[in-house]
Design an enzyme around this catalytic site. Sequence first.
Site, PDB file in Angstrom:
ATOM      1  N   GLU A   1      22.859   0.233 110.687  1.00 20.60           N
ATOM      2  CA  GLU A   1      22.641  -0.047 109.262  1.00 20.60           C
ATOM      3  C   GLU A   1      21.599  -1.151 109.045  1.00 20.60           C
ATOM      4  O   GLU A   1      20.804  -1.094 108.115  1.00 20.60           O
ATOM      5  CB  GLU A   1      23.971  -0.479 108.650  1.00 20.60           C
ATOM      6  CG  GLU A   1      24.039  -0.370 107.145  1.00 20.60           C
ATOM      7  CD  GLU A   1      25.446  -0.648 106.647  1.00 20.60           C
ATOM      8  OE1 GLU A   1      25.561  -1.414 105.685  1.00 20.60           O
ATOM      9  OE2 GLU A   1      26.402  -0.113 107.227  1.00 20.60           O
ATOM     10  N   ASP A   2      21.597  -2.179 109.933  1.00 18.93           N
ATOM     11  CA  ASP A   2      20.804  -3.388 109.673  1.00 18.93           C
ATOM     12  C   ASP A   2      19.649  -3.633 110.633  1.00 18.93           C
ATOM     13  O   ASP A   2      18.934  -4.625 110.494  1.00 18.93           O
ATOM     14  CB  ASP A   2      21.726  -4.624 109.717  1.00 18.93           C
ATOM     15  CG  ASP A   2      22.782  -4.591 108.617  1.00 18.93           C
ATOM     16  OD1 ASP A   2      22.567  -3.887 107.617  1.00 18.93           O
ATOM     17  OD2 ASP A   2      23.815  -5.264 108.764  1.00 18.93           O
TER      18      ASP A   2
END
Length: 734
Positions: free
Chosen positions: A80-81
């Site tokens: 996600e990051d």
Amino acid sequence: MGNESCTINMLIQKILDDDKQYDMSKIISAYEFADLKHSGQKRTSGEPYIVHPVTVAFILLELGMDTDTICAAMLHDVVEDTDATIEDIQKKFGQDVAMLVDGVTKLSKAPIFNQDEQLAENVRKILLAMSQDIRVMLIKLCDRLHNMRTLGCRPGPKQRKAALETMNIYAPIAHRLGIKSIKDELEDLAFHYLDPYAYSEIEHILEIKKDERDRFIASIKEKISKRLADIQFEKTPYIEGRVKSIYGIYKKIYIDRKSIEEVYDKYAVRVIVSNVLECYNVMGIIHDMFTPIPNRFKDYISTPKANMYQSLHTTVMGREGITFEVQIRTWDMHYTAEYGIAAHWKYKEGIHNRDKMEEKLSWIRQVLEAQQVTNDVEEIVRIIKTDLATEEIVVFTPKADSFTLPAGSTVIDFAYRVHTQIGHRMTGAKVDGKIVPLDYKLNTGDIVEIMTTKDESRGPFRAWLEIAKTNEAKAKIRSWFKRECREENIIQGKAELEKEFRHYRMTVPDADIESFLADDLKRHNCDTLEDFYAAIGYGGVVLPKMMQRLKDSYDKKYVEKEESDNVVPIKTLDGKNDSGIIFEETFKDMQVRYSRCCNPLPGDDIVGFITRGRGISIHKNTCPHYISTMNSGDAEKRDRWKKVEWSQAPKSEFHAVIDVLAIDGTGLLLQVAGTVSEAKVPIFNSASRRLKNGNAEIKLTVSVTGKEQLNGLISKIQKLHDVISVTRIDGGKN
């Protein structure tokens, strides 16, 4: 589970101290990969980001989870990051770890979703993943727990938003999974941000009486221990004391409106023994030692809760006059009560016994099935809040089969919980042998008999959707209407949408309706406009919830930018014009149009709105657009509303819509049309339909010179023998 943040050294030490076997090299490799990918990233608190995944892994380690779950916790944010992909994780750590990481990774932001819908879609994705592997939700719960422990670093609005999500979604799921320690901590943390004053007050009361409470619990433990020492047990019983959670006390005081002295179970003593027989023996001894409080005994051993919880509970009073609860359970029951589904990794079979696990997680499928029937992504949040509620009741069939339902459930919910066909064919119900209405709310211990018909074509009534409490029952009712009544659903849905449009003063041309609703068709997985109408008809689309958004879209598209087919050029003559409107000299060269959202007529009190490039738009002073603007903080928009009035003799004719409700009968339409014709009022459009209650509805679009002529016409129609009511409708089509 008290640490706010952990280090990799703390995690390694915990693994070394644990009796279980872990693949240490795989866990360290996952840490190094996550540390590299999150390098340079910081949390809101200023800590290096890697602290978060390490702490989540540590909490899961305390729950006794396996190597792959610990690795997935380390890696749960890298996709996600960072630039890492699921494929990278699969190559390096295997299919299981990749699947778990993918399950907890949020969906990318879709343009048609608002924030609430995005949240609901992410929860839905997690539920889908956890239906395949429950470890997905365990990671997500521990992720949320650490985020809540460190929520103080975030700004106020984000604190409240996260706390609401936690209370409405994650705490109920932790409850249903039986993980009491996480459920209680999530509730207390969320409560701290949602009502800090009440939290502090209860915390203060508990702190003031801490020494007194500790002495009381110690004395009770000692008395029970001495009494049990004289009895032969397989293994010496373990006795511990506890105080109810802050949020648990809050629910009793503020929701049930009790004083803190009336919260009988704020103090509790737990006795843990080796087998079920010893549980019941200890219960007898406790009732001999102390005075039992009537109706405060619960046997969750013979009838376990839906989250697998088992114990005997009794509330008693000691000689000091203080009431307290005693819980009695076996060690197996204790592990399940504290760790819930995670106990299968900590003490039992892990994921090897798939059939048993499937049975225990059948509720996830019910939640997903209910959500799919509604075609409404936000429904999932409501389902979790109601069907996974912490307050439950246990009711019985006449044959003594027990069923657990959320508190507040009705006999309709019970019928559908027993079997779908019993629900569909229900004609009535008896509770403890007496006939009760279908909206009767059940209580623990009720014996419920459902009366049914043998008619196989029999189905539920739409009104049941308003009575049913559980989403399982609602989903089955909607599913029946969806399958059996498509044509009726389309008619019903279209009528409901038109009714809402009228309520919001919206007039969307028939040619535009599909394009106007295009986003909503997409949101609710409807291929055609008829599918959308049908979904409204069977309850799959909840109209009131979406109407404000549609109203905003309508205002942008039609109120200021609608086609100027009603525009009348101004010919100034002493401030008067052929449109019949008088206004300030400043606006003498503007075009005038009569707004279709409220259809003003000469005789109505009116105001004018200066549009962008479309002249001045005339509205009634009761128009929702005018009222909402004047109540808003938008000074620029308020300034664009101007005083206007009708001239003495407007030269235009105006369209108005009237709604006639009457007893259906031969010649009704002819009578109404004849009355309009006698009044010398042209009819531009008419539509009629028969209502379910046997009455008829006729809508007429007529051309009048003003409010006075229209009121005269309404009065004449009202005098017809079978007419019930005649109403002027604002916002009708011209």
